[in-house]
Write an enzyme that holds these catalytic residues in place. Structure first.
Site, PDB file in Angstrom:
ATOM      1  N   GLY A   1       0.799  -1.230   0.000  1.00  0.00           N
ATOM      2  CA  GLY A   1       0.000   0.000   0.000  1.00  0.00           C
ATOM      3  C   GLY A   1       0.828   1.274   0.000  1.00  0.00           C
ATOM      4  N   TYR A   2       0.133   2.385   0.286  1.00  0.00           N
ATOM      5  CA  TYR A   2       0.688   3.742   0.205  1.00  0.00           C
ATOM      6  C   TYR A   2       1.275   3.967  -1.187  1.00  0.00           C
ATOM      7  CZ  TYR A   2       1.508   8.175   2.341  1.00  0.00           C
ATOM      8  OH  TYR A   2       1.420   9.499   2.666  1.00  0.00           O
TER       9      TYR A   2
ATOM     10  N   HIS B   1       2.358   4.791  -5.031  1.00  0.00           N
ATOM     11  CA  HIS B   1       2.985   5.849  -5.831  1.00  0.00           C
ATOM     12  C   HIS B   1       2.961   5.355  -7.275  1.00  0.00           C
ATOM     13  CE1 HIS B   1       6.373   3.137  -5.794  1.00  0.00           C
ATOM     14  NE2 HIS B   1       6.487   3.220  -4.471  1.00  0.00           N
ATOM     15  N   GLU B   2       3.532   6.152  -8.164  1.00  0.00           N
ATOM     16  CA  GLU B   2       3.471   5.814  -9.590  1.00  0.00           C
ATOM     17  C   GLU B   2       4.134   4.471  -9.915  1.00  0.00           C
ATOM     18  OE1 GLU B   2       1.995   7.100 -12.403  1.00  0.00           O
ATOM     19  OE2 GLU B   2       0.856   8.375 -11.055  1.00  0.00           O
ATOM     20  N   GLY B   3       5.120   4.073  -9.121  1.00  0.00           N
ATOM     21  CA  GLY B   3       5.764   2.766  -9.336  1.00  0.00           C
ATOM     22  C   GLY B   3       4.754   1.640  -9.166  1.00  0.00           C
ATOM     23  N   HIS B   4       3.987   1.712  -8.067  1.00  0.00           N
ATOM     24  CA  HIS B   4       2.930   0.703  -7.869  1.00  0.00           C
ATOM     25  C   HIS B   4       1.934   0.749  -9.038  1.00  0.00           C
ATOM     26  CE1 HIS B   4       3.906   1.471  -3.447  1.00  0.00           C
ATOM     27  NE2 HIS B   4       4.109   0.172  -3.560  1.00  0.00           N
TER      28      HIS B   4
ATOM     29  N   GLY C   1       8.138  -5.351  -8.827  1.00  0.00           N
ATOM     30  CA  GLY C   1       9.005  -4.271  -9.271  1.00  0.00           C
ATOM     31  C   GLY C   1      10.475  -4.673  -9.277  1.00  0.00           C
TER      32      GLY C   1
ATOM     33  N   GLN D   1      14.359  -9.273  -3.935  1.00  0.00           N
ATOM     34  CA  GLN D   1      13.038  -9.884  -3.731  1.00  0.00           C
ATOM     35  C   GLN D   1      12.575 -10.592  -5.001  1.00  0.00           C
ATOM     36  OE1 GLN D   1       9.716  -7.865  -1.586  1.00  0.00           O
ATOM     37  NE2 GLN D   1       8.966  -7.438  -3.633  1.00  0.00           N
TER      38      GLN D   1
ATOM     39  N   ARG E   1       8.736   4.499   1.467  1.00  0.00           N
ATOM     40  CA  ARG E   1       9.597   4.917   2.579  1.00  0.00           C
ATOM     41  C   ARG E   1      10.266   6.275   2.336  1.00  0.00           C
ATOM     42  NH1 ARG E   1      10.508  -1.023   3.264  1.00  0.00           N
ATOM     43  NH2 ARG E   1       9.826  -1.472   5.398  1.00  0.00           N
TER      44      ARG E   1
HETATM   45  P1  AMP Z   1       5.751  -2.405  -1.692  1.00  0.00           P
HETATM   46  O1  AMP Z   1       4.349  -1.939  -1.486  1.00  0.00           O
HETATM   47  O2  AMP Z   1       6.754  -1.348  -1.451  1.00  0.00           O
HETATM   48  O3  AMP Z   1       6.040  -3.700  -1.015  1.00  0.00           O
HETATM   49  O4  AMP Z   1       5.885  -2.700  -3.246  1.00  0.00           O
HETATM   50  C1  AMP Z   1       4.927  -3.457  -3.944  1.00  0.00           C
HETATM   51  C2  AMP Z   1       5.477  -3.755  -5.309  1.00  0.00           C
HETATM   52  O5  AMP Z   1       5.749  -2.526  -5.987  1.00  0.00           O
HETATM   53  C3  AMP Z   1       6.789  -4.544  -5.274  1.00  0.00           C
HETATM   54  O6  AMP Z   1       6.775  -5.509  -6.302  1.00  0.00           O
HETATM   55  C4  AMP Z   1       7.814  -3.477  -5.524  1.00  0.00           C
HETATM   56  O7  AMP Z   1       8.989  -3.965  -6.116  1.00  0.00           O
HETATM   57  C5  AMP Z   1       7.067  -2.557  -6.481  1.00  0.00           C
HETATM   58  N1  AMP Z   1       7.667  -1.213  -6.465  1.00  0.00           N
HETATM   59  C6  AMP Z   1       7.979  -0.471  -5.377  1.00  0.00           C
HETATM   60  N2  AMP Z   1       8.569   0.686  -5.746  1.00  0.00           N
HETATM   61  C7  AMP Z   1       8.642   0.671  -7.104  1.00  0.00           C
HETATM   62  C8  AMP Z   1       9.142   1.573  -8.093  1.00  0.00           C
HETATM   63  N3  AMP Z   1       9.709   2.736  -7.752  1.00  0.00           N
HETATM   64  N4  AMP Z   1       9.033   1.227  -9.388  1.00  0.00           N
HETATM   65  C9  AMP Z   1       8.454   0.043  -9.745  1.00  0.00           C
HETATM   66  N5  AMP Z   1       7.968  -0.844  -8.863  1.00  0.00           N
HETATM   67  C10 AMP Z   1       8.051  -0.552  -7.564  1.00  0.00           C
END
Ligand code: AMP
Length: 287
Positions: free
Chosen positions: A36-37, A39-42, A152, A158, A192
């Site tokens: 959660g939380y 951003h554009e990456g998600h 990601g 991971q 983070r």
């Molecule tokens: P998280 O919520 O941070 O556990 O991330 C969930 C998924 O989003 C994981 O597969 C991460 O690798 C991916 N992710 C997090 N940050 C990015 C990013 N900046 N660009 C692309 N994918 C991301």
């Protein structure tokens, strides 16, 4: 065009039934595991899943078992309403958002660990972290029996570990990697990053700059891992608020350290910046 709201589901049995029915109708289901939380990456992960699949399920679970003692479980940023709006805006169908008790019933005792890979790099300082990740992801693969799961490249270790788990345990799911989304100055987006004070945020560019330096050296013909790592360290040391935890130069399948760079090389690093622990990486394809 307005997209309908993603539906939030909190029971395992219900989301599994929804996915099983979709698959019985011949649909392709995509799974995007997150904490959660957004951003554009998600959102990039969700967009790709939306483009490739008929049904998209995002899971949102801040998994307690992947946080070590003294880590940021309680402080981890959460905003379900905003997340739900963002996921809906890119056409996600369902958000599976279970409570901790729904995921880990009383007396839960079974874990999945990819030996070796889970203890190095980030695993060396985050004891139990990857065991927590692989255990929850294995559960999610069973709860949401999708054909594809999106992860990601940002979390390179991971990704390697999940690929290995899926291969070793014969999960019938394709693992899809999605490129790292960055801020304009190159900082990899991360939930983070919200922990960073303004001066720390400014210096956090050091990680990507070190990776750029590595790329430059390799493009110029450098093949010595020690020299590349030393040059990266030099870049980072110009930023006093950024404290290197590790720099790893290894193959991108089993994370074996390399002396000479060749083939698919993962250059990965972790650093502490104030309260935040940041990671970043680049995969270099070397002839
Ligand atoms: P998280 O919520 O941070 O556990 O991330 C969930 C998924 O989003 C994981 O597969 C991460 O690798 C991916 N992710 C997090 N940050 C990015 C990013 N900046 N660009 C692309 N994918 C991301």
């Amino acid at each position: 065009m307005e997209t309908p709201n993603a539906e939030i589901v909190s029971e395992k049995a219900r989301i599994r039934r929804i996915v099983e029915e979709a698959r019985a109708a011949g649909w392709t289901v995509g799974l995007v595991p997150t904490m959660g939380y957004f951003h554009e990456g998600h959102l990039d992960l969700m967009r790709l899943a939306r483009a490739e699949c008929d049904l998209v399920v995002v899971t949102l679970f801040v998994n307690p078992t992947q946080f070590g003692e003294g880590e940021d479980l309680a402080a981890y940023p959460r905003d379900l309403e905003r997340d739900s709006r963002m996921a809906s805006s890119v056409g996600v169908d369902y958000i599976f958002h279970p409570g901790a008790r729904e995921m880990y019933q009383e007396g839960f005792a079974t874990h999945v660990e990819v030996e070796g890979l889970s203890r190095i790099m980030c695993g060396a300082s985050r004891e139990g972290h990857f065991r927590g990740v692989t255990t929850v992801v294995a559960k999610l693969f069973n709860i949401v029996p999708a054909q594809r799961a999106y992860f990601g490249q940002k979390d390179a270790q991971q990704l390697v570990i999940i690929r290995k788990m899926a291969a070793d345990l014969d999960f019938a799911i394709e693992i899809v990697a999605v490129a790292t989304r960055r801020e304009d100055d190159g900082l990899a987006m991360s939930s983070r990053n919200t922990y960073l004070a303004p001066d720390e945020r400014a210096q956090a560019v050091a990680l990507n700059q070190a990776l750029e330096r590595a790329q430059e050296l390799v493009d110029g013909g450098e093949r010595g891992a020690d020299r590349v790592a030393a040059a990266m360290e030099e870049v980072i040391n110009a930023y006093p608020l950024v404290n290197i935890e590790y720099i790893a130069i290894c193959d991108n399948i089993l994370l074996r350290p390399l002396e000479e760079l060749s083939g698919g090389v993962l250059v990965a690093l972790a650093a502490r910046v104030g309260k935040a622990r940041l990671i970043d990486n680049r995969v270099l394809e070397i002839e």
